[in-house]
Scaffold this motif. Structure first.
Motif, mmCIF file in Angstrom:
data_model
loop_
_atom_site.group_PDB
_atom_site.id
_atom_site.type_symbol
_atom_site.label_atom_id
_atom_site.label_comp_id
_atom_site.label_asym_id
_atom_site.label_seq_id
_atom_site.Cartn_x
_atom_site.Cartn_y
_atom_site.Cartn_z
ATOM 1 N N PHE A 153 5.915 -4.926 16.418
ATOM 2 C CA PHE A 153 4.798 -5.699 15.887
ATOM 3 C C PHE A 153 4.061 -4.829 14.880
ATOM 4 C CE2 PHE A 153 5.078 -7.712 20.187
ATOM 5 C CZ PHE A 153 5.441 -8.970 19.751
ATOM 6 N N VAL A 154 3.744 -5.385 13.718
ATOM 7 C CA VAL A 154 3.044 -4.644 12.674
ATOM 8 C C VAL A 154 1.826 -5.461 12.247
ATOM 9 C CG1 VAL A 154 3.181 -3.610 10.384
ATOM 10 C CG2 VAL A 154 5.208 -3.643 11.853
ATOM 11 N N PRO A 155 0.612 -4.913 12.362
ATOM 12 C CA PRO A 155 -0.579 -5.659 11.924
ATOM 13 C C PRO A 155 -0.610 -5.797 10.401
ATOM 14 C CG PRO A 155 -1.162 -3.416 12.523
ATOM 15 C CD PRO A 155 0.276 -3.583 12.911
ATOM 16 N N LEU A 156 -1.289 -6.849 9.954
ATOM 17 C CA LEU A 156 -1.454 -7.090 8.524
ATOM 18 C C LEU A 156 -2.912 -6.868 8.141
ATOM 19 C CD1 LEU A 156 0.584 -10.421 8.183
ATOM 20 C CD2 LEU A 156 1.403 -8.088 7.801
ATOM 21 N N ASP A 157 -3.112 -6.376 6.931
ATOM 22 C CA ASP A 157 -4.478 -6.206 6.459
ATOM 23 C C ASP A 157 -5.022 -7.534 5.938
ATOM 24 O OD1 ASP A 157 -3.493 -6.598 3.871
ATOM 25 O OD2 ASP A 157 -3.487 -4.470 3.372
ATOM 26 N N ALA A 158 -6.240 -7.532 5.395
ATOM 27 C CA ALA A 158 -6.899 -8.769 4.958
ATOM 28 C C ALA A 158 -6.134 -9.481 3.854
ATOM 29 C CB ALA A 158 -8.320 -8.460 4.491
ATOM 30 N N GLU A 159 -5.303 -8.735 3.127
ATOM 31 C CA GLU A 159 -4.523 -9.323 2.037
ATOM 32 C C GLU A 159 -3.099 -9.669 2.461
ATOM 33 O OE1 GLU A 159 -4.744 -6.572 -1.179
ATOM 34 O OE2 GLU A 159 -6.857 -6.985 -1.602
ATOM 35 N N GLY A 160 -2.813 -9.516 3.756
ATOM 36 C CA GLY A 160 -1.498 -9.863 4.253
ATOM 37 C C GLY A 160 -0.455 -8.784 4.106
ATOM 38 N N ASN A 161 -0.886 -7.552 3.828
ATOM 39 C CA ASN A 161 0.062 -6.449 3.681
ATOM 40 C C ASN A 161 0.256 -5.745 5.019
ATOM 41 O OD1 ASN A 161 0.292 -6.701 0.778
ATOM 42 N ND2 ASN A 161 -1.776 -5.834 0.666
ATOM 43 N N PRO A 162 1.510 -5.391 5.367
ATOM 44 C CA PRO A 162 1.741 -4.684 6.639
ATOM 45 C C PRO A 162 1.021 -3.347 6.675
ATOM 46 C CG PRO A 162 3.794 -5.540 5.738
ATOM 47 C CD PRO A 162 2.756 -5.689 4.660
ATOM 48 N N ILE A 163 0.446 -3.045 7.819
ATOM 49 C CA ILE A 163 -0.228 -1.767 8.019
ATOM 50 C C ILE A 163 0.656 -0.906 8.918
ATOM 51 C CG2 ILE A 163 -2.277 -0.606 8.938
ATOM 52 C CD1 ILE A 163 -3.813 -3.210 8.486
ATOM 53 N N ALA A 164 1.072 0.210 8.431
ATOM 54 C CA ALA A 164 1.912 1.131 9.205
ATOM 55 C C ALA A 164 1.116 2.387 9.502
ATOM 56 C CB ALA A 164 3.197 1.472 8.434
ATOM 57 N N ASP A 165 1.018 2.731 10.777
ATOM 58 C CA ASP A 165 0.292 3.933 11.196
ATOM 59 C C ASP A 165 -1.138 3.956 10.651
ATOM 60 O OD1 ASP A 165 2.570 4.871 12.494
ATOM 61 O OD2 ASP A 165 3.330 5.782 10.658
ATOM 62 N N GLY A 166 -1.751 2.757 10.589
ATOM 63 C CA GLY A 166 -3.136 2.682 10.178
ATOM 64 C C GLY A 166 -3.367 2.581 8.694
ATOM 65 N N THR A 167 -2.294 2.614 7.895
ATOM 66 C CA THR A 167 -2.447 2.523 6.443
ATOM 67 C C THR A 167 -1.498 1.472 5.915
ATOM 68 O OG1 THR A 167 -0.809 4.253 6.075
ATOM 69 C CG2 THR A 167 -3.107 4.921 6.217
ATOM 70 N N PRO A 168 -1.877 0.738 4.832
ATOM 71 C CA PRO A 168 -0.988 -0.290 4.275
ATOM 72 C C PRO A 168 0.311 0.353 3.804
ATOM 73 C CG PRO A 168 -3.218 -0.519 3.427
ATOM 74 C CD PRO A 168 -3.178 0.775 4.160
ATOM 75 N N ASP A 169 1.419 -0.433 3.939
ATOM 76 C CA ASP A 169 2.698 0.038 3.422
ATOM 77 C C ASP A 169 2.610 0.245 1.927
ATOM 78 O OD1 ASP A 169 3.733 -0.022 5.880
ATOM 79 O OD2 ASP A 169 5.023 -1.776 5.571
ATOM 80 N N ALA A 170 3.317 1.253 1.429
ATOM 81 C CA ALA A 170 3.332 1.503 -0.030
ATOM 82 C C ALA A 170 4.154 0.427 -0.715
ATOM 83 C CB ALA A 170 3.930 2.871 -0.284
#
Length: 212
Positions: free
Chosen positions: A195-212
Motif C-alpha cells: 500500500f502506498v499513500p498518495l499526496d494531495a495531488e495524487g502522487n505516490p508517497i514513498a518513505d514519506g516523500t513523493p516519488d520522483a
C-alpha cells in the motif's frame, strides 16, 4: 501493476506468465481487439498450441468480465502454449465511517452462496498487513442454467491502513488438477502487495516523500 484509490495506491509484482487485463478494460470494441492482438503478438509463436484468434477472443472476454466485476486490477495467468489457467482480480469495498473487522470479513467470505464445501480459512501475516485467506471450491450453474460448473479460488482480504476500505484479491481457476501449483502462485504473489499513500495531488508517497 498498481491499483489506485482516492488517497492510496497498491502495487503487486507479477511474475512471468501473467498478463495485465486492466489495460484492456474501459476500451471500446475496436481498441479492445487491438489490445488483445498486441498482447498475443508478444507471445512466442513457437510455444502456442492454441490459435492466436482464440487467445485474442479469450482476452477480450476476460477483460469484459473484469469490467463486470468492477475490478480495479485484473490479470490472467497463462500456461505455456497459450491456455489461460487462472484469473486474478482486485476489488475495493468500503463505506465511509463503517470499519469492518477481519472476523466480519471472514464471515462474509464464508457466506458466499456458491461455496460447495467447507473452505480452508486462515490468517496470514503479509508485509501489507494481516489478511484473511480463504480457499474453497465453488459450484455455479452452467450455460442457460443447465449443469454445474466447478471451480476453485483463493481469496485474500485485507484492511487498508488509515481507511475504511477493504481490499479483496481473488485468484480463481477451473483446472482443478493444477490446484497445488495455482494456489502456490497466489501465495507467492500476495506478499508482494504494497500500500502506498498518495499526496494531495495524487502522487505516490514513498518513505514519506513523493516519488520522483
Amino acid at each position: 501493476m498498481t491499483v489506485d484509490s482516492n488517497d492510496w495506491t497498491c502495487r503487486l509484482e507479477f511474475r512471468d506468465g501473467w498478463v495485465d487485463l486492466t489495460a484492456g478494460t474501459g476500451l471500446n470494441a475496436d481498441d479492445k481487439a487491438t489490445w488483445a492482438r498486441d498482447v498475443v503478438q508478444s507471445f512466442n509463436p513457437m510455444d502456442l498450441v492454441a490459435s492466436k484468434e482464440s487467445i485474442e477472443k479469450d482476452l477480450i472476454q476476460l477483460a469484459h468480465a473484469a469490467e463486470k466485476n468492477q475490478a480495479v486490477l485484473a490479470a490472467v495467468f497463462f500456461a505455456l502454449g497459450g491456455a489461460h489457467y487462472a484469473t486474478f482480480d482486485v476489488q475495493i469495498f468500503g463505506e465511509d465511517d463503517v470499519v469492518l473487522t477481519l472476523a466480519e470479513i471472514e464471515h462474509m467470505l464464508r457466506g458466499h452462496k456458491e461455496i460447495a464445501s467447507e473452505p480452508q480459512v486462515s490468517r496470514v501475516d503479509l508485509p501489507a498487513g494481516t489478511a484473511v485467506r480463504l480457499q474453497a471450491m465453488y459450484q455455479s450453474k452452467g450455460l442457460l442454467g443447465f449443469g454445474k460448473r466447478l471451480s476453485e479460488a483463493v481469496s485474500y482480504a485485507l484492511l487498508v491502513p488509515e481507511t475504511s476500505d477493504v481490499l479483496l484479491a481473488t485468484m480463481n481457476w477451473r483446472a482443478i488438477e493444477h490446484s497445488d501449483q495455482l494456489s502456490a502462485e497466489m501465495d507467492a504473489l500476495m506478499p508482494t502487495l504494497r500500500f502506498v499513500p498518495l499526496d494531495a495531488e495524487g502522487n505516490p508517497i514513498a518513505d514519506g516523500t513523493p516519488d520522483a
